[in-house]
Write a protein that holds these residues in place. Structure first.
Motif, PDB file in Angstrom:
ATOM      1  N   ASP A   1       3.007   7.872  -4.826  1.00 43.86           N
ATOM      2  CA  ASP A   1       3.099   9.330  -4.883  1.00 43.86           C
ATOM      3  C   ASP A   1       4.542   9.786  -4.593  1.00 43.86           C
ATOM      4  O   ASP A   1       5.428   8.970  -4.321  1.00 43.86           O
ATOM      5  CB  ASP A   1       2.072  10.009  -3.977  1.00 43.86           C
ATOM      6  CG  ASP A   1       2.339   9.864  -2.492  1.00 43.86           C
ATOM      7  OD1 ASP A   1       3.456   9.481  -2.091  1.00 43.86           O
ATOM      8  OD2 ASP A   1       1.415  10.150  -1.705  1.00 43.86           O
ATOM      9  N   GLU A   2       4.758  11.092  -4.657  1.00 41.81           N
ATOM     10  CA  GLU A   2       6.107  11.653  -4.505  1.00 41.81           C
ATOM     11  C   GLU A   2       6.727  11.378  -3.137  1.00 41.81           C
ATOM     12  O   GLU A   2       7.945  11.436  -2.971  1.00 41.81           O
ATOM     13  CB  GLU A   2       6.111  13.166  -4.788  1.00 41.81           C
ATOM     14  CG  GLU A   2       5.245  13.988  -3.857  1.00 41.81           C
ATOM     15  CD  GLU A   2       3.767  14.046  -4.231  1.00 41.81           C
ATOM     16  OE1 GLU A   2       2.995  14.649  -3.456  1.00 41.81           O
ATOM     17  OE2 GLU A   2       3.372  13.484  -5.275  1.00 41.81           O
ATOM     18  N   ASP A   3       5.897  11.032  -2.164  1.00 37.42           N
ATOM     19  CA  ASP A   3       6.402  10.738  -0.822  1.00 37.42           C
ATOM     20  C   ASP A   3       6.531   9.233  -0.553  1.00 37.42           C
ATOM     21  O   ASP A   3       6.859   8.821   0.567  1.00 37.42           O
ATOM     22  CB  ASP A   3       5.489  11.376   0.238  1.00 37.42           C
ATOM     23  CG  ASP A   3       5.502  12.896   0.154  1.00 37.42           C
ATOM     24  OD1 ASP A   3       6.586  13.461  -0.067  1.00 37.42           O
ATOM     25  OD2 ASP A   3       4.423  13.502   0.297  1.00 37.42           O
ATOM     26  N   GLY A   4       6.236   8.406  -1.565  1.00 35.19           N
ATOM     27  CA  GLY A   4       6.370   6.964  -1.417  1.00 35.19           C
ATOM     28  C   GLY A   4       5.128   6.256  -0.905  1.00 35.19           C
ATOM     29  O   GLY A   4       5.197   5.094  -0.505  1.00 35.19           O
ATOM     30  N   TYR A   5       3.981   6.941  -0.929  1.00 38.99           N
ATOM     31  CA  TYR A   5       2.733   6.347  -0.443  1.00 38.99           C
ATOM     32  C   TYR A   5       1.901   5.807  -1.596  1.00 38.99           C
ATOM     33  O   TYR A   5       1.929   6.331  -2.702  1.00 38.99           O
ATOM     34  CB  TYR A   5       1.906   7.376   0.332  1.00 38.99           C
ATOM     35  CG  TYR A   5       2.474   7.685   1.696  1.00 38.99           C
ATOM     36  CD1 TYR A   5       2.033   7.004   2.822  1.00 38.99           C
ATOM     37  CD2 TYR A   5       3.474   8.638   1.850  1.00 38.99           C
ATOM     38  CE1 TYR A   5       2.558   7.269   4.071  1.00 38.99           C
ATOM     39  CE2 TYR A   5       4.018   8.915   3.103  1.00 38.99           C
ATOM     40  CZ  TYR A   5       3.552   8.223   4.202  1.00 38.99           C
ATOM     41  OH  TYR A   5       4.077   8.478   5.437  1.00 38.99           O
ATOM     42  N   VAL A   6       1.139   4.745  -1.316  1.00 40.22           N
ATOM     43  CA  VAL A   6       0.261   4.133  -2.306  1.00 40.22           C
ATOM     44  C   VAL A   6      -1.160   4.094  -1.737  1.00 40.22           C
ATOM     45  O   VAL A   6      -1.353   3.926  -0.537  1.00 40.22           O
ATOM     46  CB  VAL A   6       0.768   2.712  -2.682  1.00 40.22           C
ATOM     47  CG1 VAL A   6       0.705   1.773  -1.504  1.00 40.22           C
ATOM     48  CG2 VAL A   6       0.014   2.157  -3.858  1.00 40.22           C
ATOM     49  N   ASN A   7      -2.148   4.277  -2.619  1.00 36.39           N
ATOM     50  CA  ASN A   7      -3.555   4.247  -2.215  1.00 36.39           C
ATOM     51  C   ASN A   7      -4.005   2.821  -1.943  1.00 36.39           C
ATOM     52  O   ASN A   7      -3.598   1.891  -2.627  1.00 36.39           O
ATOM     53  CB  ASN A   7      -4.440   4.845  -3.303  1.00 36.39           C
ATOM     54  CG  ASN A   7      -4.210   6.313  -3.491  1.00 36.39           C
ATOM     55  OD1 ASN A   7      -3.886   7.022  -2.557  1.00 36.39           O
ATOM     56  ND2 ASN A   7      -4.374   6.786  -4.719  1.00 36.39           N
ATOM     57  N   ARG A   8      -4.868   2.666  -0.959  1.00 34.32           N
ATOM     58  CA  ARG A   8      -5.463   1.390  -0.588  1.00 34.32           C
ATOM     59  C   ARG A   8      -6.926   1.640  -0.261  1.00 34.32           C
ATOM     60  O   ARG A   8      -7.321   2.751   0.051  1.00 34.32           O
ATOM     61  CB  ARG A   8      -4.785   0.793   0.659  1.00 34.32           C
ATOM     62  CG  ARG A   8      -3.310   0.559   0.499  1.00 34.32           C
ATOM     63  CD  ARG A   8      -2.920  -0.731  -0.227  1.00 34.32           C
ATOM     64  NE  ARG A   8      -3.154  -0.683  -1.652  1.00 34.32           N
ATOM     65  CZ  ARG A   8      -3.217  -1.736  -2.447  1.00 34.32           C
ATOM     66  NH1 ARG A   8      -3.096  -2.945  -1.978  1.00 34.32           N
ATOM     67  NH2 ARG A   8      -3.406  -1.607  -3.731  1.00 34.32           N
TER      68      ARG A   8
END
Length: 85
Positions: A17-24
């Motif tokens: 995402d735009e903040d550098g987070y990835v879903n897990r």
């Protein structure tokens, strides 16, 4: 993966995402959560049930499907077979 003695490596980019987070998703309790992606495949711990496993095991269903499709495409290309649409 080994095909006639040759290793096949497939790189599948993660959607960040735009903040550098990835879903897990935890493979044990199925909690969906996000982590700050630093580009490393290491051990993870679920923030709810404390299950510990490899990064790959914490993939979401959509991520697993993307990985499967990438593997299928790569293998079909290596075997010179066209995927039917």
């Amino acid at each position: 993966m080994n095909m006639n003695g040759n290793k096949v490596q497939v790189r599948v980019p993660l959607k960040v995402d735009e903040d550098g987070y990835v879903n897990r998703r935890c493979p044990r309790c199925h909690l969906d959560f996000k982590i700050l992606w630093k580009g490393e495949d290491s051990q993870m711990t679920c923030p709810l049930c404390n299950h510990r496993d490899s990064f790959l095991h914490f993939s979401t269903p959509a991520q697993r499907q993307t990985i499967i499709e990438a593997l299928q495409t790569t293998l079909l290309k290596r075997m010179n077979i066209r995927k039917e649409e």
